[in-house]
Design an enzyme around this catalytic site. Sequence first.
Site, short mmCIF file in Angstrom:
data_model
loop_
_atom_site.label_atom_id
_atom_site.label_comp_id
_atom_site.label_asym_id
_atom_site.label_seq_id
_atom_site.Cartn_x
_atom_site.Cartn_y
_atom_site.Cartn_z
N SER A 146 0.87 -1.18 0.00
CA SER A 146 0.00 0.00 0.00
C SER A 146 0.90 1.22 0.00
CB SER A 146 -0.85 0.01 1.28
OG SER A 146 -1.43 1.28 1.48
N TYR A 159 -2.66 -1.23 10.37
CA TYR A 159 -2.47 -1.41 8.92
C TYR A 159 -1.08 -0.90 8.50
CZ TYR A 159 -3.98 -1.19 3.96
OH TYR A 159 -4.13 -1.36 2.59
C1 BGC Z 1 -6.26 1.57 1.89
C2 BGC Z 1 -7.43 2.45 1.56
C3 BGC Z 1 -7.02 3.90 1.42
C4 BGC Z 1 -5.85 3.99 0.44
C5 BGC Z 1 -5.33 5.43 0.28
C6 BGC Z 1 -5.17 1.80 0.88
O1 BGC Z 1 -4.07 1.01 1.22
O2 BGC Z 1 -6.67 0.22 1.87
O3 BGC Z 1 -8.40 2.33 2.59
O4 BGC Z 1 -8.08 4.67 0.93
O5 BGC Z 1 -4.81 3.17 0.87
O6 BGC Z 1 -5.14 6.05 1.51
#
Ligand code: BGC
Length: 258
Positions: A146, A159
């Site tokens: 991410s 996360y």
């Molecule tokens: C997350 C999303 C978020 C995006 C940008 C992703 O990794 O799962 O919830 O909107 O990142 O911030």
Amino acid sequence: MASGRLLGKTAIVTGSASGIGQGIALRFASEGANVVIDFRSHPEAGEETRAKAEAFGVKAILVHADVSKISDTQNLVEQAWTQFGGCDVLVNNAGVEKHAAFLDVTEEDYDTVLDTNLKGAFFLTQAFVKRLQSAKKPGVVINISSVHEDMVFPNFSTYCASKGGIRMVMRDLAVELGPMGIRVNNIAPGAIATPINTALMADKPKLNALLANIPLGRMGTTDDVAGLAVFLASEDGGYVTGSTFVVDGGLMRNYHEQ
Ligand code: BGC
């Protein structure tokens, strides 16, 4: 008959009954790869994905695995080897996120997020690499991390911990596994229109605030991510290891003062 850049390859894609995983599995199939579709809680969506993959003329199997359970990750690899005689590509895509201010994070939330996003990818990769090692085969690992492997995400500290962790695991494994011909990279998506963002997409003010931060002015699609995954999985990416590739419409670079 299938053709394409992944012809003759087999790939495991975790969390491929929906979202980015599904997009990658179908794109891989369209490029000629046999695919192992993994699901945790939606067998019917998994079956639909499997059937769509086979419509490209490849073989696709459906396996239930909750990657947070080590025995499930071992079975996933076992199924790929038993049913396809080997496996070339692993995409660690399955992931979850839990919204909670730092002071409200429970042990249960922490374990759910870390066990799926980090421990799951870690031990599935270990099981995959053990098989490659005994078969003396090269391979490719792609982690779907991410932008939050690097960028803050207030109220999502678990996360961020998992995604920052997978960034360093990727770098470490690129070095440890390079001599075995195994390449390891991350794809770091930004805001992609998938089920993980259902609540966000339903909340117009939040969505508009997010879109205002994205230079390309839209959320990404699963296809935006899948094209890069094909590149990394194929010989086109044959000299690429140890890197993160951001697919976010410019979100990460967009700091500006009014
Ligand atoms: C997350 C999303 C978020 C995006 C940008 C992703 O990794 O799962 O919830 O909107 O990142 O911030």
